[in-house]
Design an enzyme around this catalytic site. Structure first.
Site, PDB file in Angstrom:
ATOM      1  N   SER A 124      -8.444  -0.421  -2.785  1.00 37.29           N
ATOM      2  CA  SER A 124      -7.151  -1.103  -2.761  1.00 37.29           C
ATOM      3  C   SER A 124      -7.336  -2.589  -2.994  1.00 37.29           C
ATOM      4  CB  SER A 124      -6.522  -0.874  -1.381  1.00 37.29           C
ATOM      5  OG  SER A 124      -5.433  -1.724  -1.178  1.00 37.29           O
ATOM      6  N   TYR A 148      -7.374  -1.618   8.118  1.00 36.39           N
ATOM      7  CA  TYR A 148      -7.285  -0.722   6.956  1.00 36.39           C
ATOM      8  C   TYR A 148      -8.087  -1.290   5.780  1.00 36.39           C
ATOM      9  CZ  TYR A 148      -5.374   1.163   2.616  1.00 36.39           C
ATOM     10  OH  TYR A 148      -5.246   1.687   1.357  1.00 36.39           O
ATOM     11  N   LYS A 152     -11.645   0.024   3.662  1.00 36.42           N
ATOM     12  CA  LYS A 152     -11.825   0.171   2.204  1.00 36.42           C
ATOM     13  C   LYS A 152     -13.035  -0.648   1.744  1.00 36.42           C
ATOM     14  CE  LYS A 152      -8.426   2.943   1.258  1.00 36.42           C
ATOM     15  NZ  LYS A 152      -8.667   4.294   0.772  1.00 36.42           N
TER      16      LYS A 152
HETATM   17  P1  NAD Z   1      -1.002   9.803   1.012  1.00 35.35           P
HETATM   18  O1  NAD Z   1      -0.982   9.646   2.507  1.00 35.35           O
HETATM   19  O2  NAD Z   1       0.231  10.295   0.349  1.00 35.35           O
HETATM   20  O3  NAD Z   1      -2.216  10.755   0.600  1.00 35.35           O
HETATM   21  C1  NAD Z   1      -3.387  10.878   1.362  1.00 35.35           C
HETATM   22  C2  NAD Z   1      -3.676  12.361   1.506  1.00 35.35           C
HETATM   23  O4  NAD Z   1      -4.886  12.521   2.272  1.00 35.35           O
HETATM   24  C3  NAD Z   1      -2.584  13.119   2.262  1.00 35.35           C
HETATM   25  O5  NAD Z   1      -2.282  14.312   1.581  1.00 35.35           O
HETATM   26  C4  NAD Z   1      -3.198  13.407   3.645  1.00 35.35           C
HETATM   27  O6  NAD Z   1      -2.683  14.596   4.213  1.00 35.35           O
HETATM   28  C5  NAD Z   1      -4.674  13.494   3.289  1.00 35.35           C
HETATM   29  N1  NAD Z   1      -5.576  13.130   4.396  1.00 35.35           N
HETATM   30  C6  NAD Z   1      -5.494  12.036   5.204  1.00 35.35           C
HETATM   31  N2  NAD Z   1      -6.522  12.030   6.072  1.00 35.35           N
HETATM   32  C7  NAD Z   1      -7.276  13.122   5.806  1.00 35.35           C
HETATM   33  C8  NAD Z   1      -8.464  13.666   6.364  1.00 35.35           C
HETATM   34  N3  NAD Z   1      -9.074  13.059   7.406  1.00 35.35           N
HETATM   35  N4  NAD Z   1      -8.959  14.803   5.843  1.00 35.35           N
HETATM   36  C9  NAD Z   1      -8.335  15.430   4.792  1.00 35.35           C
HETATM   37  N5  NAD Z   1      -7.207  14.977   4.244  1.00 35.35           N
HETATM   38  C10 NAD Z   1      -6.682  13.827   4.738  1.00 35.35           C
HETATM   39  O7  NAD Z   1      -1.460   8.401   0.406  1.00 35.35           O
HETATM   40  P2  NAD Z   1      -1.460   7.889  -1.104  1.00 35.35           P
HETATM   41  O8  NAD Z   1      -0.456   6.813  -1.221  1.00 35.35           O
HETATM   42  O9  NAD Z   1      -1.431   9.029  -2.035  1.00 35.35           O
HETATM   43  O10 NAD Z   1      -2.891   7.176  -1.128  1.00 35.35           O
HETATM   44  C11 NAD Z   1      -4.049   7.866  -1.559  1.00 35.35           C
HETATM   45  C12 NAD Z   1      -5.239   6.947  -1.418  1.00 35.35           C
HETATM   46  O11 NAD Z   1      -5.005   5.749  -2.160  1.00 35.35           O
HETATM   47  C13 NAD Z   1      -5.537   6.508   0.006  1.00 35.35           C
HETATM   48  O12 NAD Z   1      -6.926   6.467   0.191  1.00 35.35           O
HETATM   49  C14 NAD Z   1      -4.950   5.112   0.081  1.00 35.35           C
HETATM   50  O13 NAD Z   1      -5.625   4.307   1.026  1.00 35.35           O
HETATM   51  C15 NAD Z   1      -5.205   4.614  -1.332  1.00 35.35           C
HETATM   52  N6  NAD Z   1      -4.276   3.553  -1.751  1.00 35.35           N
HETATM   53  C16 NAD Z   1      -2.939   3.764  -1.671  1.00 35.35           C
HETATM   54  C17 NAD Z   1      -2.056   2.751  -2.035  1.00 35.35           C
HETATM   55  C18 NAD Z   1      -0.563   2.933  -1.922  1.00 35.35           C
HETATM   56  O14 NAD Z   1       0.168   1.927  -1.861  1.00 35.35           O
HETATM   57  N7  NAD Z   1      -0.044   4.146  -1.882  1.00 35.35           N
HETATM   58  C19 NAD Z   1      -2.557   1.534  -2.503  1.00 35.35           C
HETATM   59  C20 NAD Z   1      -3.940   1.355  -2.594  1.00 35.35           C
HETATM   60  C21 NAD Z   1      -4.796   2.385  -2.203  1.00 35.35           C
HETATM   61  C1  WQD Z   2       5.868  -5.476  -1.276  1.00 39.37           C
HETATM   62  C2  WQD Z   2       6.773  -6.687  -1.146  1.00 39.37           C
HETATM   63  C3  WQD Z   2       7.057  -7.412   1.122  1.00 39.37           C
HETATM   64  C4  WQD Z   2       9.192  -3.816   2.475  1.00 39.37           C
HETATM   65  C5  WQD Z   2       0.871  -2.715   0.738  1.00 39.37           C
HETATM   66  C6  WQD Z   2      -0.476  -2.739   1.406  1.00 39.37           C
HETATM   67  C7  WQD Z   2      -1.563  -2.683   0.364  1.00 39.37           C
HETATM   68  C8  WQD Z   2      -1.373  -1.492  -0.579  1.00 39.37           C
HETATM   69  C9  WQD Z   2       0.004  -1.478  -1.156  1.00 39.37           C
HETATM   70  C10 WQD Z   2      -2.596   0.389   0.309  1.00 39.37           C
HETATM   71  C11 WQD Z   2       6.262  -7.722  -0.142  1.00 39.37           C
HETATM   72  C12 WQD Z   2       8.367  -6.926   0.563  1.00 39.37           C
HETATM   73  C13 WQD Z   2       8.512  -4.751   1.712  1.00 39.37           C
HETATM   74  C14 WQD Z   2      10.497  -4.113   2.951  1.00 39.37           C
HETATM   75  C15 WQD Z   2      10.352  -6.256   1.859  1.00 39.37           C
HETATM   76  N1  WQD Z   2      -1.512  -0.239   0.113  1.00 39.37           N
HETATM   77  N2  WQD Z   2       9.086  -5.960   1.411  1.00 39.37           N
HETATM   78  N3  WQD Z   2      11.016  -5.330   2.609  1.00 39.37           N
HETATM   79  O1  WQD Z   2       2.483  -5.329   1.369  1.00 39.37           O
HETATM   80  O2  WQD Z   2       2.208  -5.773  -1.116  1.00 39.37           O
HETATM   81  O3  WQD Z   2       1.011  -3.881  -0.072  1.00 39.37           O
HETATM   82  O4  WQD Z   2       0.979  -1.550  -0.096  1.00 39.37           O
HETATM   83  O5  WQD Z   2      -3.718   0.081  -0.006  1.00 39.37           O
HETATM   84  O6  WQD Z   2      -2.756  -2.575   1.064  1.00 39.37           O
HETATM   85  O7  WQD Z   2      -0.579  -3.925   2.168  1.00 39.37           O
HETATM   86  O8  WQD Z   2       3.444  -3.713  -0.367  1.00 39.37           O
HETATM   87  O9  WQD Z   2       5.545  -2.475  -0.639  1.00 39.37           O
HETATM   88  O10 WQD Z   2       4.880  -3.230   1.677  1.00 39.37           O
HETATM   89  O11 WQD Z   2       5.609  -4.935   0.020  1.00 39.37           O
HETATM   90  O12 WQD Z   2      10.897  -7.349   1.607  1.00 39.37           O
HETATM   91  O13 WQD Z   2      11.142  -3.329   3.650  1.00 39.37           O
HETATM   92  O14 WQD Z   2       8.047  -6.247  -0.626  1.00 39.37           O
HETATM   93  O15 WQD Z   2       7.237  -8.537   1.953  1.00 39.37           O
HETATM   94  O16 WQD Z   2       6.605  -8.991  -0.644  1.00 39.37           O
HETATM   95  P1  WQD Z   2       2.292  -4.799   0.016  1.00 39.37           P
HETATM   96  P2  WQD Z   2       4.889  -3.487   0.221  1.00 39.37           P
END
Ligand code: NAD
Ligand code: WQD
Length: 335
Positions: A124, A148, A152
């Protein structure tokens, strides 16, 4: 290739599995459904008109995960499984270290045991912490500001050390910026449990009437209109990035961290306007205090992804809004 996908029933996982099936990869999903439901994969199978093997289990359960390795003999792992809520990670840091870090250790141990030498990992942009310069490239210092993000960062380092110790291995660490959007079919999308933490699912729930208004966390940032600016990336582009990373890992060695973003940014108000245009509905909002830990701007230097993977984002903010709306209106209460 035979691809073992941990967390493949989740938001990004389900879109990626769909892409991999369409590219004729063979997929086994391993998921404990702690933040998803098997329904997402049932729909993925329908959309792809192809089968996916599914095993329910926790990645920390070495016996269950080991049985999937023995049965499927994966050539590569795409590792999504883990917890992802920044706020929750400050309240339950040990859960995050256990599921994310210990879970990844167990996975790597089994990969070694079963001779699987390739991995694509969901990292991330949060590993960078506060940006020292923009756009952020992969050599920016890593200083995550919450548990978190630290999980990562630590997993990235562990994978790097593992890769260095396994001859012929390849690891791709994909640092996603802000994933949003849904498949164009409207059949799969993001289905957060409880109150959404992220902006776009929150806006979508306001548009569909599940929540009265959006709270905008601060309008006094040093940005175009005072609201936070982010690099939003369409989940379909992200799914294609995983396909590109698998293709790369199949013929490469070593460990590479790669930003996955568009190189462009949008403010909260611009995202609200895009959603209003896509849905034809007004999104009521209130400006409230800044959210603790938020930064003004984040934007990726996405050049390495293009140079190494031949991947580039194609879809626009209008596409992100249109597909999110299509998913939300067809599935107002999620799966
Ligand atoms: P998500 O929660 O929808 O998907 C994660 C999946 O992993 C789920 O299906 C959950 O049931 C499964 N899971 C969680 N813990 C587990 C465990 N211990 N064993 C087996 N399965 C498990 O999340 P997502 O948004 O699809 O994110 C997927 C990956 O991408 C994550 O690693 C997250 O940290 C990373 N990521 C997400 C975002 C985002 O904003 N969505 C941004 C950057 C990185
Ligand atoms: C985006 C913008 C908020 C909600 C997060 C994690 C990051 C990654 C992606 C996993 C910001 C604003 C949000 C709301 C708002 N995830 N906002 N009202 O914080 O950039 O990133 O998700 O790895 O690690 O930190 O994403 O969608 O929460 O916010 O005004 O109800 O929207 O302040 O400017 P963020 P976000």
């Amino acid at each position: 290739m035979r691809v073992l996908v941990t967390g493949g029933a989740g938001y990004i996982g389900s879109h990626t599995v769909l892409q991999l099936l369409r590219e004729r990869h063979e997929v086994l999903v391993y998921d404990n459904f702690s933040n998803s439901a098997p329904e997402s994969l049932r729909r993925v199978k329908q959309l792809a008109n192809a089968d996916v093997a599914l095993r329910e289990g926790d990645i920390r359960d070495g016996a269950a995960l080991g049985a999937s390795f023995a049965e499927f003999q994966p050539e590569i792992v795409v590792h999504f499984a883990g917890l992802k809520a920044v706020g929750e990670s400050t309240e339950k840091p040990l859960d995050y270290y256990s599921q994310n870090v210990s879970g990844s250790l167990e996975l790597l141990r089994l990969m070694t045991q079963h001779g699987c030498k390739r991995i694509v990992f969901s990292s991330s942009a949060t590993v960078y912490g506060d940006a020292h310069y923009l756009p952020i490239d992969e050599s920016h210092v890593l200083q995550p500001t919450n548990p978190y993000g630290r999980t990562k960062h630590f997993i990235e380092e562990i994978i790097r050390d593992w890769s260095a110790s396994v001859p012929g291995s390849c690891a791709v660490l994909l640092r996603y910026f802000n994933p949003v959007g849904a498949d164009a079919s409207g059949r799969i999308g993001e289905d957060p449990m409880g109150i959404p933490n992220n902006l776009f699912p929150y806006i979508a729930q306001v548009a569909v009437g599940r929540r009265p208004h959006l709270n905008i966390f601060g309008a006094d940032y040093d940005t175009r209109d005072g609201t936070g600016e982010r690099d939003y990336i369409h989940v379909e582009d992200l799914a294609r990035a995983h396909f590109a990373a698998i293709t790369y890992a199949a013929k490469s060695h070593g460990c590479e961290a790669i930003n996955i973003g568009t190189g462009k940014s949008a403010t909260v108000l611009e995202m609200v306007k895009a959603f209003e245009a896509a849905s034809g509905r007004k999104i009521p909002y209130q400006i409230v205090d800044r959210r603790a830990g938020d930064v003004a701007r984040m934007v990726a230097d996405a050049g390495k992804a293009e140079a190494l993977l031949g991947w580039k984002a194609r879809l626009t903010i209008a596409d992100m809004a249109a597909t999110t709306w299509n998913w939300q209106i067809n599935n107002p209460d999620g799966y």
